[in-house]
Design a protein around this motif. Structure first.
Motif, mmCIF file in Angstrom:
data_model
loop_
_atom_site.group_PDB
_atom_site.id
_atom_site.type_symbol
_atom_site.label_atom_id
_atom_site.label_comp_id
_atom_site.label_asym_id
_atom_site.label_seq_id
_atom_site.Cartn_x
_atom_site.Cartn_y
_atom_site.Cartn_z
ATOM 1 N N LEU A 145 -5.961 3.065 2.668
ATOM 2 C CA LEU A 145 -5.032 3.215 3.042
ATOM 3 C C LEU A 145 -3.454 3.099 3.461
ATOM 4 O O LEU A 145 -4.245 1.751 3.437
ATOM 5 N N VAL A 192 -8.658 5.768 9.701
ATOM 6 C CA VAL A 192 -9.522 6.285 9.365
ATOM 7 C C VAL A 192 -10.845 7.546 10.364
ATOM 8 O O VAL A 192 -11.343 7.909 9.667
ATOM 9 N N ALA A 241 -6.515 -0.421 10.922
ATOM 10 C CA ALA A 241 -7.441 0.586 9.522
ATOM 11 C C ALA A 241 -8.667 2.410 10.829
ATOM 12 O O ALA A 241 -7.955 3.148 10.649
ATOM 13 N N GLN A 264 -15.955 6.040 6.225
ATOM 14 C CA GLN A 264 -14.774 5.317 7.199
ATOM 15 C C GLN A 264 -14.658 3.757 7.068
ATOM 16 O O GLN A 264 -13.613 3.117 6.502
ATOM 17 N N GLN A 266 -8.811 -6.703 6.823
ATOM 18 C CA GLN A 266 -8.907 -5.282 6.802
ATOM 19 C C GLN A 266 -8.048 -5.356 7.518
ATOM 20 O O GLN A 266 -7.019 -5.917 8.609
ATOM 21 N N LYS A 267 -7.101 -4.141 7.023
ATOM 22 C CA LYS A 267 -5.848 -3.325 8.653
ATOM 23 C C LYS A 267 -6.486 -3.996 10.011
ATOM 24 O O LYS A 267 -7.323 -2.685 9.872
ATOM 25 N N MET A 305 -5.290 -8.029 -0.023
ATOM 26 C CA MET A 305 -5.568 -6.579 0.290
ATOM 27 C C MET A 305 -4.235 -5.633 0.563
ATOM 28 O O MET A 305 -4.316 -5.303 -0.625
ATOM 29 N N ILE A 317 2.020 3.005 -9.192
ATOM 30 C CA ILE A 317 1.643 4.161 -8.497
ATOM 31 C C ILE A 317 3.133 5.316 -8.580
ATOM 32 O O ILE A 317 3.089 6.049 -9.251
ATOM 33 N N CYS A 377 -11.942 1.070 5.137
ATOM 34 C CA CYS A 377 -11.046 0.315 6.112
ATOM 35 C C CYS A 377 -11.282 -1.152 5.293
ATOM 36 O O CYS A 377 -10.546 -1.952 4.558
ATOM 37 N N ALA A 378 -12.625 -1.334 4.387
ATOM 38 C CA ALA A 378 -13.010 -2.830 4.178
ATOM 39 C C ALA A 378 -12.488 -2.605 3.063
ATOM 40 O O ALA A 378 -12.045 -3.195 2.829
ATOM 41 N N GLU A 379 -12.078 -1.686 1.940
ATOM 42 C CA GLU A 379 -11.528 -1.585 0.391
ATOM 43 C C GLU A 379 -9.741 -0.986 0.552
ATOM 44 O O GLU A 379 -9.261 -0.884 -0.262
ATOM 45 N N ASP A 380 -9.442 -1.514 1.839
ATOM 46 C CA ASP A 380 -7.949 -0.839 2.344
ATOM 47 C C ASP A 380 -7.415 0.456 1.607
ATOM 48 O O ASP A 380 -6.440 0.447 0.964
ATOM 49 N N PHE A 397 -10.972 4.836 -4.661
ATOM 50 C CA PHE A 397 -12.456 4.671 -5.482
ATOM 51 C C PHE A 397 -12.859 3.832 -5.543
ATOM 52 O O PHE A 397 -14.440 4.089 -4.930
ATOM 53 N N ARG A 398 -13.021 2.366 -5.045
ATOM 54 C CA ARG A 398 -13.252 1.350 -4.641
ATOM 55 C C ARG A 398 -14.081 1.620 -3.436
ATOM 56 O O ARG A 398 -15.405 1.645 -3.289
ATOM 57 N N MET A 454 -4.283 8.467 -12.331
ATOM 58 C CA MET A 454 -4.592 6.842 -12.619
ATOM 59 C C MET A 454 -5.179 5.702 -13.937
ATOM 60 O O MET A 454 -5.832 6.694 -13.852
ATOM 61 N N THR A 512 -2.247 4.610 -2.324
ATOM 62 C CA THR A 512 -3.833 4.100 -2.536
ATOM 63 C C THR A 512 -5.375 4.851 -2.996
ATOM 64 O O THR A 512 -5.977 4.189 -2.423
ATOM 65 N N TYR A 513 -4.857 5.336 -4.257
ATOM 66 C CA TYR A 513 -5.988 6.208 -4.974
ATOM 67 C C TYR A 513 -6.684 5.045 -5.671
ATOM 68 O O TYR A 513 -8.357 5.240 -5.490
ATOM 69 N N ILE A 514 -5.990 3.972 -6.119
ATOM 70 C CA ILE A 514 -7.291 2.171 -6.441
ATOM 71 C C ILE A 514 -7.810 2.563 -5.724
ATOM 72 O O ILE A 514 -9.444 2.358 -6.165
ATOM 73 N N ASN A 515 -7.722 2.292 -4.538
ATOM 74 C CA ASN A 515 -8.326 1.523 -3.063
ATOM 75 C C ASN A 515 -9.447 2.627 -2.921
ATOM 76 O O ASN A 515 -10.721 2.440 -2.966
#
Lengths: 205, 750
Positions: free
Chosen positions: A149, B54, B50, A140, B46-47, B638, B649, A144-147, A195-196, B685, A190-193
């Motif tokens: 979402l 999550v 967020a 989780q 960060q949002k 970000m 995408i 958050c840190a990699e956005d 994966f990160r 992707m 948001t897939y790329i983020n």
């Protein structure tokens, strides 16, 4: 590709075949399972009718939980409507998008395709159970840190699929991550983020 | 009294710098420019919401479960074109648990009740029901439909059917196809013999928004006051539409709430018939009603991007300058209005001739969809340009650079070519193996400068806590976080120090989230609200420390004297000086400063694609996209990057997979679900290189522009260019599925 197994050891594809025969899905349950289920509120799965009501008990996010369900009720509607666990989302209602992914005995399943009676006696984990002692799970944190979402509607399912992946494979390659998440759709892109985020969480472990 | 002052700004990008002077009133903060040293703006944040997403705590309209809430749903006509002969909604009441019914005879029929009630597409709502359970609701809908009688009529559900000579008319006796007159004439230039002329017809498909949270609302009355929870891009627009649709209900009696919403992409601007029905049923039943569309309803009846047929001719001279461009566009808005295609755009096309039109069909109506008209126009015009380059024997990137003078895009072409490795591009059609690699390029332009439709409340309490409030919505792109970041910069705080409120029409008005204008509309108002609040705080501190307010700055959590370090106090201590309850200011959004004082007009973007085509199976795999985007001033690096990823995408998905298919016999949508209407998934992707051009443009006090839409425009065209380069054949229709690729290869003898 993700082919999560249902708690009885039946593959998703096998489960779908069974589900198309209605209650017959339940007949594939092994006899050992039937015993567990008897203890947890469901008599003999082979004798169920769609409208029958059952009081089932199972472990939800570590807590013993009871629910009154009909044979035809999905795990998803039981979680959302009866137990107010609305973090798990209904999107495609078809087993395509993964937004309803929860873990049953640690394995990812589409809760829109899982009958509630089939989790009697089992461990169910939803997005609401990820936090431990008021602290975010590292996955989780990483989302958050990699956005990982945007609108957030696919996020709970993505987080659960990611957890299932990292529990089984703590250091996945990018291709393994893509494969493990291939049953989850995101419309915002948001897939790329994501994966990160999986990579970040795997490094933190 | 407000006084104007002159501010000098340094605007531009890289070496391209412009010094400008602007006259601004005293209450407008000095716009950020290239010299501004910003602590919070432009960093990766960060949002702020967020954690709610999550953990599953974020409550969407879909998740609401109010006490005593009923489930609402629609009776829908199962036929593509029909007359309603008899419909007895009262039948629903024979089902236990049904609490209210609502006839939905369309307004066009209501004035004359004896007129025929015609239904124009399969799935058109004809009545609504509210019941205690979903099971009762479903049973009631079945019961009503079981006795309903329809006179089924021949339909024109598909564009090809609607264009046929003897096609059944969709709207009364009007012809299905309407074409506006030609604007311009380039026949002479094209036929002069002096130009290399390429001719092509490009086709694009109907794309559905496929929001993960379906359209829907929960309506709840408290006496004469209506609260509507809804999944929307336009809280204030919903309020206005509801007040206009329900008798004796004024805007002041309505609160629209949308704290979290699960995707819109242009399809959620209206309250919609579902909100109006929910409100009416709730009033009638005396209980809250939840009206969420199901997946099939979402895919077939909430809008779409219209398809298009674009017939083009393009003429290029010996120097590679485009001298003439002719296009005839037509598209299908279903029973709706508006299938406009943006073609031509971006490049200097010399003389142009344009004609556009629409084809009415018996299908769900179109709605705005991320850069309406642009991705389809981009696919068309870039196809023509690539073919013209081939015909003229010019590199397609060179041809674009010759015909596009935009300063930023000029930089982006060069930058992007280096990043994607354009120099490795092989001659189009020269490859022969099973796997062939190609490179493509396409460009975009956009506005996205925002509008004055935003006001922001800033409240600072004596305990030092700060609230920023606006009633607009956050589509998930990070709008709520923008509130915190911009205010934090102005107040010398961090985004985490700010509490934000969004998505409730009881707060000050905000814009509809369309045209990529939300961030650009609200940011200058946030800045002004915080600027006015900081001025009040400085006055208090100046009186306390016996200095001049103009010598004080808010930075790093403190209020500091610029020269005398001893005259400084923490932000929290400064706030303790507030005596009159709180500091409360309202920031208003000024108009954009206009082109005179600004650096550029038109937001530029360029995308490059590298694809591998499996020529045995016709499968296109996108390996890499380089997306270079003018972002104005980046507020949150970000989430800006996230917008680029999202646009690319969705563009990739449009290029390769998405296609709504109508059945020619029954006139139903045959892929109204997410299994057979494919959208791009994790496996599809590519690598995406998002290159943000952070540009102080001076368009408003924050230099903010929106980038949600421009990032989707060129992706499909860039991919199509790469497929062309790899294979030597042009796929002229979207989506580029294996059948189309194989057909093109076979036709082209490749």
């Amino acid at each position: 590709m993700k082919h999560p197994e249902d708690p009885s050891g039946v593959s998703r594809r096998g489960f779908l075949k069974g589900a198309s025969l209605g209650v017959a899905a339940s007949t594939v349950l092994g006899s050992a399972r039937a015993e567990v289920k008897e203890a947890s509120g469901v008599p003999d799965a082979r004798l169920l009718k769609a409208a029958d009501e059952h009081e089932i008990s199972f472990v939800l996010n570590g807590e013993k939980t009871k629910a009154k369900v009909r044979t035809g009720h999905t795990l998803l509607e039981t979680l959302r409507d009866q137990l107010d666990k609305t973090g798990t989302k209904l999107v495609c209602d078809f087993g395509t998008c993964g937004a309803c992914t929860v873990l049953v005995d640690g394995k990812p399943v589409n809760s829109c395709l899982t009958l509630a009676v089939d989790v009697a006696g089992h461990q169910v984990e939803t997005i609401e159970g990820m936090e431990q002692n008021g602290k975010l799970h590292p996955i989780q944190e990483a989302f958050c840190a990699e956005d990982g979402l945007q609108c957030g509607f696919c996020t709970p399912g993505m987080v659960m699929s990611s957890k299932a992946l990292l529990d089984a494979n703590p250091k996945p390659s990018l291709d393994e991550t893509k494969a493990a998440l291939s049953g989850n759709l995101c419309r915002c892109g948001t897939y790329i983020n994501i994966f990160r985020a999986v990579e970040r969480a795997s490094k933190g472990k | 009294m407000k006084k104007d002052r002159t501010v000098k700004l340094k605007l531009g990008y890289g070496k391209d710098v412009k010094e400008v002077e602007l006259e601004l009133p005293d209450d407008e903060p000095t716009p950020w420019d290239m010299n501004s040293k910003l602590e919070v703006i432009g960093k990766r944040h960060q949002k702020v919401d967020a954690v709610f997403k999550v953990t599953g705590q974020a409550k969407y309209t879909h998740d609401l479960n109010l006490p005593g809430m009923l489930f609402g749903g629609f009776v829908r006509c199962p036929h593509a074109k029909a007359k309603v002969v008899s419909l007895d909604l009262e039948k629903a009441k024979s089902i236990a648990g049904v609490k209210a019914i609502l006839p939905m005879r369309p307004r066009r029929n209501r004035r004359n009740p004896t007129a025929e009630w015609s239904v124009r597409y399969a799935g058109e709502p004809i009545g609504a029901i509210a019941a205690e359970s979903r099971q009762a609701l479903e049973a009631a809908i079945r019961a009503v439909l079981a006795t309903a009688k329809f006179d089924i009529l021949p339909h024109s559900a598909r564009a090809d059917q609607a264009m046929a000579e003897d096609a059944p008319a969709v709207h009364g006796n009007r012809p299905n196809v309407s074409r506006r007159p030609w604007r311009g004439d380039v026949t002479e230039a094209l036929e002069s013999g002096k130009l290399k002329v390429a001719e092509v017809t490009a086709r694009t498909q109907v794309q559905t928004h496929s929001c993960l949270e379906t359209h829907g609302s929960v309506a709840s009355w408290d006496g004469a006051h209506l609260t509507l929870y809804t999944s929307t891009q336009n809280t204030f627009g919903c309020r206005r539409q509801l007040a206009g649709s329900i008798k004796d209900l004024s805007e002041s009696q309505i609160t629209v709430i949308s704290e979290f919403m699960g995707g819109g992409f242009g399809s959620k601007f209206m309250a919609g018939y579902w909100s109006i029905a929910a409100a009416r049923l709730a009033k009638d039943a005396g209980a809250p009603v939840k009206m969420m569309l199901d997946r099939r309803e979402e895919q077939t009846d909430t809008g779409n991007r219209p398809d298009s047929i674009q017939e083009m001719k393009i003429g290029v001279d010996g120097d590679g300058k485009i001298q003439a461009f002719q296009v005839e566009n037509i598209g299908t808005p279903g029973i709706g209005r508006g299938a406009g295609v943006r073609n031509p755009m971006i490049y200097d096309f010399g003389k142009t001739a344009v004609r556009s039109g629409e084809i009415a069909t018996n299908a769900g109506g179109s709605q705005a969809f991320r850069a309406p008209g642009h991705p389809q126009g981009s696919f068309g015009l870039e196809t023509a340009i690539d073919l013209a380059a081939e015909k003229a024997g010019i590199d397609p990137l060179a041809l674009r650079m010759k015909n596009d003078a935009h300063v930023i895009r000029t930089l982006q072409y060069t930058d992007g070519a280096r990043r994607i490795g354009w120099s490795k591009r092989q001659k189009t059609g020269s490859q022969t193996g099973r796997y062939r690699v190609g490179y493509g390029v396409a460009a975009a332009r956009w506005g996205g400068m925002g509008s004055p439709r935003a006001e922001i409340k800033c409240r600072i309490a004596p305990d030092g806590s700060v609230q920023i409030r606006n009633g607009a919505q956050d589509l998930g792109v990070g709008t709520r976080t923008v509130l915190a970041i911009v205010a934090a910069e102005e107040l010398g705080l961090q985004p985490g120090d700010i509490t934000t409120f969004i998505g409730n029409t009881n707060d000050p008005r905000g814009p509809a989230s369309g045209g990529s204008t939300t961030a650009a509309s609200i940011s200058p108002a946030i800045r002004q609200a915080a600027f006015l609040a900081s001025a009040e705080l400085k006055d208090l501190v100046a009186a306390h420390l016996k200095c001049k307010a103009k010598d004080l700055v808010l930075a790093k959590g403190s209020v500091r004297h610029v020269k005398d370090a001893s005259k400084s106090m923490s932000f929290k201590d400064a706030c303790r000086l507030i005596r009159q309850g709180e500091i409360s200011t309202m920031g208003k959004r000024r108009r954009n400063y206009g082109s005179k004082g600004t650096y550029l007009n038109g937001v530029g973007g360029v995308q490059f694609a590298r694809c591998t085509v499996d020529c045995d199976f016709g499968i296109v795999k996108v390996d890499r996209i380089v997306a270079l985007q003018d972002c104005g001033k980046v507020i949150n690096a970000m989430t800006a990057e996230g917008q680029v990823f999202g646009g690319v995408i969705q563009g990739l998905s449009y290029a390769l997979f998405e296609d709504r298919v109508m059945d020619r016999h029954l006139g139903h949508c045959i892929n109204g679900d997410l299994e057979t209407y494919k959208i791009a998934g994790p496996d599809d992707m590519p690598e995406i290189d998002a290159v943000l051009y952070d540009i102080a443009n001076g368009g408003n006090n924050c230099s903010v522009v929106g980038i949600g839409e421009p990032t989707m425009i060129p992706t499909a065209a860039a991919i199509a260019g790469a497929v062309h380069n790899a294979t030597g054949v042009r796929v002229t229709a979207l989506p580029m599925t294996p059948d189309k690729v194989l057909e093109a290869l076979e036709e082209g003898g490749k």
